[in-house]
Motif scaffolding. Structure first.
Motif, mmCIF file in Angstrom:
data_model
loop_
_atom_site.group_PDB
_atom_site.id
_atom_site.type_symbol
_atom_site.label_atom_id
_atom_site.label_comp_id
_atom_site.label_asym_id
_atom_site.label_seq_id
_atom_site.Cartn_x
_atom_site.Cartn_y
_atom_site.Cartn_z
ATOM 1 N N PHE A 92 29.547 -25.715 -4.620
ATOM 2 C CA PHE A 92 30.212 -27.011 -4.598
ATOM 3 C C PHE A 92 30.440 -27.383 -3.133
ATOM 4 N N ILE A 93 29.759 -28.423 -2.692
ATOM 5 C CA ILE A 93 29.828 -28.846 -1.287
ATOM 6 C C ILE A 93 31.234 -29.335 -0.973
ATOM 7 N N GLN A 94 31.743 -28.867 0.159
ATOM 8 C CA GLN A 94 33.060 -29.293 0.612
ATOM 9 C C GLN A 94 32.976 -30.740 1.078
ATOM 10 N N GLY A 95 33.807 -31.581 0.529
ATOM 11 C CA GLY A 95 33.788 -32.999 0.870
ATOM 12 C C GLY A 95 32.638 -33.719 0.186
ATOM 13 N N ARG A 96 32.483 -34.973 0.507
ATOM 14 C CA ARG A 96 31.398 -35.784 -0.052
ATOM 15 C C ARG A 96 30.458 -36.168 1.081
ATOM 16 N N PRO A 97 29.220 -35.705 1.007
ATOM 17 C CA PRO A 97 28.292 -35.971 2.110
ATOM 18 C C PRO A 97 27.889 -37.441 2.197
ATOM 19 N N HIS A 98 27.455 -37.828 3.368
ATOM 20 C CA HIS A 98 26.880 -39.147 3.601
ATOM 21 C C HIS A 98 25.365 -38.983 3.574
ATOM 22 N N ALA A 129 30.664 -39.343 -5.113
ATOM 23 C CA ALA A 129 30.871 -38.343 -6.164
ATOM 24 C C ALA A 129 30.728 -36.964 -5.545
ATOM 25 N N PRO A 130 31.337 -35.955 -6.154
ATOM 26 C CA PRO A 130 31.129 -34.599 -5.641
ATOM 27 C C PRO A 130 29.677 -34.172 -5.840
ATOM 28 N N ILE A 131 29.199 -33.375 -4.913
ATOM 29 C CA ILE A 131 27.798 -32.935 -4.915
ATOM 30 C C ILE A 131 27.765 -31.411 -4.950
ATOM 31 N N CYS A 132 26.750 -30.878 -5.618
ATOM 32 C CA CYS A 132 26.582 -29.426 -5.619
ATOM 33 C C CYS A 132 25.128 -29.058 -5.376
ATOM 34 N N LEU A 133 24.944 -27.824 -4.960
ATOM 35 C CA LEU A 133 23.615 -27.240 -4.786
ATOM 36 C C LEU A 133 23.477 -26.144 -5.836
ATOM 37 N N VAL A 134 22.344 -26.115 -6.495
ATOM 38 C CA VAL A 134 22.112 -25.175 -7.581
ATOM 39 C C VAL A 134 20.987 -24.230 -7.195
ATOM 40 N N ALA A 135 21.258 -22.921 -7.289
ATOM 41 C CA ALA A 135 20.277 -21.906 -6.911
ATOM 42 C C ALA A 135 19.581 -21.339 -8.136
ATOM 43 N N TYR A 136 18.266 -21.257 -8.032
ATOM 44 C CA TYR A 136 17.423 -20.604 -9.032
ATOM 45 C C TYR A 136 16.718 -19.465 -8.303
ATOM 46 N N GLY A 168 30.073 -24.716 1.387
ATOM 47 C CA GLY A 168 31.118 -24.867 0.382
ATOM 48 C C GLY A 168 31.319 -23.568 -0.368
ATOM 49 N N ILE A 169 31.835 -23.677 -1.557
ATOM 50 C CA ILE A 169 32.162 -22.525 -2.383
ATOM 51 C C ILE A 169 31.003 -22.223 -3.331
ATOM 52 N N VAL A 170 30.551 -20.960 -3.337
ATOM 53 C CA VAL A 170 29.463 -20.539 -4.220
ATOM 54 C C VAL A 170 30.050 -19.824 -5.433
ATOM 55 N N ILE A 171 29.623 -20.255 -6.599
ATOM 56 C CA ILE A 171 30.041 -19.633 -7.852
ATOM 57 C C ILE A 171 28.809 -18.999 -8.490
ATOM 58 N N PRO A 172 28.752 -17.659 -8.558
ATOM 59 C CA PRO A 172 27.622 -17.031 -9.250
ATOM 60 C C PRO A 172 27.746 -17.273 -10.749
ATOM 61 N N ILE A 173 26.632 -17.442 -11.409
ATOM 62 C CA ILE A 173 26.630 -17.629 -12.851
ATOM 63 C C ILE A 173 26.214 -16.296 -13.464
ATOM 64 N N ILE A 231 16.283 -24.532 -4.732
ATOM 65 C CA ILE A 231 17.628 -25.094 -4.697
ATOM 66 C C ILE A 231 17.526 -26.576 -5.032
ATOM 67 N N ALA A 232 18.404 -27.027 -5.925
ATOM 68 C CA ALA A 232 18.468 -28.440 -6.293
ATOM 69 C C ALA A 232 19.807 -29.016 -5.851
ATOM 70 N N LEU A 233 19.788 -30.261 -5.425
ATOM 71 C CA LEU A 233 20.991 -30.988 -5.052
ATOM 72 C C LEU A 233 21.246 -32.022 -6.136
ATOM 73 N N ILE A 234 22.411 -31.934 -6.769
ATOM 74 C CA ILE A 234 22.734 -32.851 -7.865
ATOM 75 C C ILE A 234 24.219 -33.218 -7.815
ATOM 76 N N PRO A 235 24.612 -34.269 -8.557
ATOM 77 C CA PRO A 235 26.043 -34.561 -8.677
ATOM 78 C C PRO A 235 26.728 -33.416 -9.421
ATOM 79 N N ALA A 236 27.944 -33.105 -9.049
ATOM 80 C CA ALA A 236 28.686 -32.007 -9.670
ATOM 81 C C ALA A 236 29.383 -32.503 -10.932
ATOM 82 N N ARG A 237 28.593 -32.919 -11.883
ATOM 83 C CA ARG A 237 29.117 -33.388 -13.174
ATOM 84 C C ARG A 237 29.014 -32.234 -14.160
ATOM 85 N N THR A 238 29.946 -31.327 -14.034
ATOM 86 C CA THR A 238 29.878 -30.025 -14.703
ATOM 87 C C THR A 238 30.009 -30.071 -16.215
#
Length: 157
Positions: free
Chosen positions: A102-108, A123-130, A144-149, A77-84
């Protein structure tokens, strides 16, 4: 003095389960993010990766190198900015990952001494699953909300 080393909030890492390796961990850290850590002193990009990987890469232009490595590794899992809309996102997330949360809210984030930053990430943050195990971990995390690819983006060239 500008700080460019930030720690993932421990509640985010905990919610994703246990990790075998953090290849881009800070040298000084008040909590572990994985069983094994590589720091800037170890050059985690050149080290062998094994097991389930937690990756909070340095934000900015260098992040794509870490994400390309995550794609090749395929388990983590990677944590990155949600710059889609970025090239990086299309190449290493839309074109290669199994899900994005997509993480709900903006973490500190936290300073290396463990103190929580007063301001949020900005900035919005997301977690990416491999890997499918990591998709399940994101779904169970309730962060937050998980979107399967399902239909991965393919470069037309």
């Amino acid at each position: 003095m500008l700080n460019d080393e930030w720690l993932t909030p421990p509640e985010i890492v905990r919610a994703c389960g246990e990790f075998d390796l953090d290849p881009c961990a800070p040298v000084v850290r008040p909590w572990d993010t994985a069983r094994r850590h590589f720091t800037v002193e170890d050059d985690g990009l050149t080290q062998p990766w094994a097991g389930r990987v937690w990756c909070n890469p340095p934000f900015g232009r260098e992040a794509i190198k870490w994400l390309r490595r995550m794609v090749k590794h395929g388990n983590g899992i990677a944590l990155i900015p949600a710059r889609t809309e970025t090239v990086m996102f299309y190449e290493t997330v839309w074109g290669a990952a199994d899900a994005v949360l997509f993480i709900q809210g903006r973490p500190h984030f936290h300073y290396v001494d463990g103190r929580r930053a007063a301001a949020n990430s900005g900035a919005p943050i997301c977690l990416v699953a491999y890997g499918l195990h990591n998709v399940a971990a994101l779904a169970e995390s309730k962060l937050g909300i998980v979107i399967p690819i399902i239909n991965k983006y393919k470069d037309a060239s």
